[in-house]
Design an enzyme around this catalytic site. Structure first.
Site, short mmCIF file in Angstrom:
data_model
loop_
_atom_site.label_atom_id
_atom_site.label_comp_id
_atom_site.label_asym_id
_atom_site.label_seq_id
_atom_site.Cartn_x
_atom_site.Cartn_y
_atom_site.Cartn_z
N TYR A 195 -0.26 -10.01 0.30
CA TYR A 195 0.88 -9.30 1.01
C TYR A 195 0.92 -10.18 2.44
CZ TYR A 195 -2.96 -6.39 2.66
OH TYR A 195 -4.22 -5.76 3.11
N TYR B 103 0.75 -1.05 -0.24
CA TYR B 103 0.13 -0.03 -0.10
C TYR B 103 0.82 1.21 0.03
CZ TYR B 103 -4.22 -2.80 1.22
OH TYR B 103 -5.27 -3.49 1.34
N HIS C 23 -7.02 -8.33 -2.73
CA HIS C 23 -8.34 -7.65 -2.68
C HIS C 23 -8.38 -6.26 -2.91
CE1 HIS C 23 -6.20 -7.12 1.25
NE2 HIS C 23 -7.01 -6.15 1.32
N HIS D 126 -10.60 -2.92 -1.55
CA HIS D 126 -11.39 -2.32 -0.43
C HIS D 126 -12.48 -1.38 -1.23
CE1 HIS D 126 -9.15 -3.29 3.25
NE2 HIS D 126 -7.94 -3.16 2.23
N ARG E 76 -2.77 -11.90 2.99
CA ARG E 76 -4.25 -11.74 2.45
C ARG E 76 -4.22 -11.96 1.21
NH1 ARG E 76 -7.53 -8.15 4.28
NH2 ARG E 76 -8.71 -10.12 3.83
#
Lengths: 171, 240
Positions: free
Chosen positions: B144, B105, B157, B159, B154
């Site tokens: 990640y 991120y 995905h 959000h 995870r």
């Protein structure tokens, strides 16, 4: 069709953050401006430093100058702060009148679905007959009452769990 | 009775995760221990914020930043936002954020040892049209690691944040990708007990959304709470 499943907002939601959203008066709203501040604490009393706090108020009615909606991040001490207009009383179920209040939502890592509460204002005459406050056990009502800590500055701390746990609603 | 005064339905049983889900460790000290207090929906819950495209301009192609292309597999994500009765939710804001193709991120607190992409911010905002349809262009996010348990990763995905017509229709969710082997290991995905409900978080590859020689298409439809068919008769009905 059934409602889509909620998932956590996670620790990286700040990519969404626009700090100006914490000021609900930024488009030129006029009225009684107040600061609403507080902290968010976890079940051990530790500040939650990565939470998203959102507020929504139906009074004063939203218009071009007043969104009625705000979003703020908690800081390294778990603190959030909004600048908004003080709400007035609102109609409630039946013929009831609701005391001035602001809906408060907490979204955070560790919350798979956001939690809803309300901020009322300590000392407001309408609190006594508020149909929602009256559903809350008297000893827990204080968790929904913001205190005026200095002129125009109202404080409401949110405790997720444990002693003094904030009353959260199913809405 | 004005439809705006008709309460939203309770969530259908099993469709929502329980905040008390110890397998996802961050919930342990953060979930309310006391039972939620059910309250009638009032004007505060039945109404909600409105966001205009004029004040909140959409950014429907987040695979490009100042004219430079982000690295990764370009994707188109499209779908409809509807209520439980299948009615479109028009002109509602959809916020999106995600990791880059390497699984990182663009966020100070993300210290995963994977490269940042200066041309990918990972943040966007679109609005549904008259039919409740939305569409945006991005790159496929990477998976990640995270600290929840030994060797935890995870699944890929994106959000999503939606508002819908009222405060009570607020939804934050995550869209997953078909065939991801990490889904069956992910305590966040698995926190919803109802397999049908959680599997609706998995987007579908869609050749009709796929743009030839350019980008793969994924369909992700979203359902927000619908209104009660009749006024509630539990004593909280509105009498006007």
């Amino acid at each position: 069709m059934r409602t889509t499943t909620s998932q956590t907002i996670g620790p990286y939601w700040h990519l969404l953050e626009d700090k100006s959203w914490a000021d609900l008066t930024r488009f030129g709203a006029a009225g009684e401006v107040i600061t609403l501040e507080g902290h968010v604490y976890d079940g051990e009393g530790a500040p939650m430093t990565d939470a998203c706090v959102e507020i929504w108020q139906a009074s004063p009615a939203a218009d071009e100058n007043f969104t009625g909606f705000g979003r703020a991040a908690t800081d390294s001490s778990g603190r959030f702060e909004f600048k908004t207009l003080k709400p007035g009383p609102l109609p409630g179920p039946g013929n009831a009148l609701q005391a001035p209040h602001i809906a408060v939502t907490v979204l955070a890592r560790g919350l798979l679905i956001h939690v809803n509460t309300r901020c009322y204002f300590e000392g407001a005459a309408e609190n006594e007959n508020d149909p929602i406050l009256n559903l809350v056990a008297p000893e827990r009502r204080g968790t929904l009452l913001a205190r005026e800590v200095s002129a125009g500055v109202w404080r409401l701390d949110i405790r997720m769990q444990g002693e003094g746990e904030t009353v959260f609603f199913e809405i | 009775m004005n439809v705006e005064e008709t309460p939203f339905r309770p969530y259908a049983s099993g469709t929502q995760p329980d905040n008390d889900t110890a397998a996802y460790r961050s919930t342990i000290l953060r979930h309310p221990a006391k039972r939620l207090l059910k309250i009638p929906q009032t004007i505060t819950e039945l109404s909600g914020p409105r966001f205009s495209e004029q004040k909140f301009p959409p950014t429907d192609n987040i695979a490009v930043n100042h004219g430079k292309e982000a690295l990764g597999e370009r994707i188109i994500v499209a779908g409809h936002v509807r209520d439980e009765d299948g009615r479109p939710v028009p002109h509602t804001m959809v916020e999106i954020w995600q990791a880059n193709a390497a699984g990182r991120y663009n966020h100070d607190r993300d210290q995963h040892d994977a490269p940042l992409d200066p041309d990918f911010k990972g943040i966007g905002r679109v609005f549904t049209d008259d039919e409740g349809a939305y569409r945006f262009i991005s790159i496929k996010p990477g998976s990640y690691p995270w600290g929840n348990h030994e060797n935890a990763w995870r699944p890929n995905h994106i959000h999503f944040s939606l508002f819908g017509p009222g405060h009570a229709t607020r939804l934050i969710t995550q869209m997953y990708f078909p065939g991801d082997p990490l889904l069956t290991l992910d305590p966040i995905f698995l926190a919803t007990a109802d397999a049908e409900a959680r599997n609706r978080l998995v987007s579908r590859f869609d050749l009709s959304i796929t743009q030839p020689n350019w980008a793969l298409g994924y369909r992700f439809d979203i359902v927000l709470r619908g209104r009660q068919a009749t006024p509630m008769e539990d004593g909280h009905a509105h009498h006007h």
